[in-house]
Design a protein around this motif. Structure first.
Motif, short mmCIF file in Angstrom:
data_model
loop_
_atom_site.label_atom_id
_atom_site.label_comp_id
_atom_site.label_asym_id
_atom_site.label_seq_id
_atom_site.Cartn_x
_atom_site.Cartn_y
_atom_site.Cartn_z
N GLY A 63 0.81 -1.22 0.00
CA GLY A 63 0.00 0.00 0.00
C GLY A 63 0.84 1.27 0.00
O GLY A 63 0.35 2.35 -0.33
N PHE A 64 2.12 1.13 0.37
CA PHE A 64 3.00 2.29 0.49
C PHE A 64 4.36 1.95 -0.10
O PHE A 64 4.87 0.84 0.06
CB PHE A 64 3.15 2.69 1.97
N ARG A 65 4.94 2.92 -0.76
CA ARG A 65 6.27 2.75 -1.36
C ARG A 65 7.10 3.97 -0.95
O ARG A 65 6.72 5.11 -1.21
CB ARG A 65 6.13 2.69 -2.88
N TYR A 66 8.23 3.69 -0.31
CA TYR A 66 9.16 4.75 0.14
C TYR A 66 10.48 4.47 -0.53
O TYR A 66 11.03 3.37 -0.39
CB TYR A 66 9.28 4.69 1.67
N TYR A 67 11.00 5.42 -1.29
CA TYR A 67 12.17 5.14 -2.11
C TYR A 67 13.06 6.36 -2.29
O TYR A 67 12.61 7.50 -2.16
CB TYR A 67 11.75 4.57 -3.46
N GLY A 68 14.33 6.05 -2.56
CA GLY A 68 15.30 7.11 -2.77
C GLY A 68 16.67 6.55 -3.04
O GLY A 68 16.89 5.33 -3.00
N PRO A 69 17.62 7.42 -3.31
CA PRO A 69 18.98 6.99 -3.63
C PRO A 69 19.71 6.42 -2.40
O PRO A 69 19.44 6.79 -1.26
CB PRO A 69 19.66 8.26 -4.14
N ALA A 70 20.65 5.55 -2.69
CA ALA A 70 21.39 4.82 -1.65
C ALA A 70 22.05 5.75 -0.63
O ALA A 70 22.03 5.46 0.57
CB ALA A 70 22.43 3.91 -2.30
N THR A 71 22.63 6.83 -1.08
CA THR A 71 23.32 7.74 -0.15
C THR A 71 22.35 8.29 0.89
O THR A 71 22.70 8.39 2.07
CB THR A 71 24.00 8.88 -0.93
N HIS A 72 21.13 8.60 0.48
CA HIS A 72 20.15 9.11 1.44
C HIS A 72 19.70 8.02 2.41
O HIS A 72 19.47 8.29 3.60
CB HIS A 72 18.95 9.72 0.73
N TRP A 73 19.60 6.78 1.92
CA TRP A 73 19.28 5.66 2.82
C TRP A 73 20.37 5.50 3.88
O TRP A 73 20.08 5.22 5.04
CB TRP A 73 19.11 4.36 2.03
N LYS A 74 21.59 5.66 3.46
CA LYS A 74 22.71 5.55 4.42
C LYS A 74 22.54 6.58 5.53
O LYS A 74 22.70 6.27 6.71
CB LYS A 74 24.03 5.76 3.67
N HIS A 75 22.18 7.81 5.18
CA HIS A 75 21.97 8.86 6.18
C HIS A 75 20.77 8.54 7.08
O HIS A 75 20.80 8.81 8.29
CB HIS A 75 21.79 10.22 5.51
#
Length: 124
Positions: A63-75
């Motif tokens: 029902g939900f998708r949260y996504y972004g670039p790897a560098t932001h996930w690291k932060h």
């Protein structure tokens, strides 16, 4: 998360009468040139019923998708930014009912804090 009474309280009713499953996507960027990574987390009424890495975003109903670039996930995982702040600052995108996210913002915060407790090594 299933051992966190605060999360259980905050996420009570989450996923009841709506799809509360999340797909988290880590996209390649200038620091990570691998394949996209997908993680599926199913949440229902204050409990995580399933959490696993999956091969493709089309393999699960979410029902939900949260996504972004790897560098932001690291932060995010290191605690330098929280999920809501990352979305406001356009470091991440969110697909799904934003009203539900706002209604359960405390539960979302607990989810982020839980993710930060997982021993994670970054190769970038």
């Amino acid at each position: 998360m299933n051992e966190n009474e605060d999360f259980e309280r905050a996420a009570s009713e989450w996923g009841v009468d709506f799809n509360g499953a999340f797909l988290f996507e880590i996209h390649p960027d200038e620091n990570y040139d691998g394949e996209p990574l997908y993680f599926f987390v199913d949440l229902v009424d204050g409990k995580c019923t399933r959490a696993q890495q999956i091969d493709a975003p089309t393999s699960e109903n979410f029902g939900f998708r949260y996504y972004g670039p790897a560098t932001h996930w690291k932060h995010l995982i290191r605690g330098d930014v929280d999920a809501a702040e990352g979305r406001r600052e356009e470091k991440f995108e969110l697909d799904g009912d934003i009203q539900k996210i706002l209604q359960y913002s405390e539960a979302i915060q607990f989810m982020t804090e839980n993710a930060q407790c997982i021993d994670t090594e970054f190769e970038y």
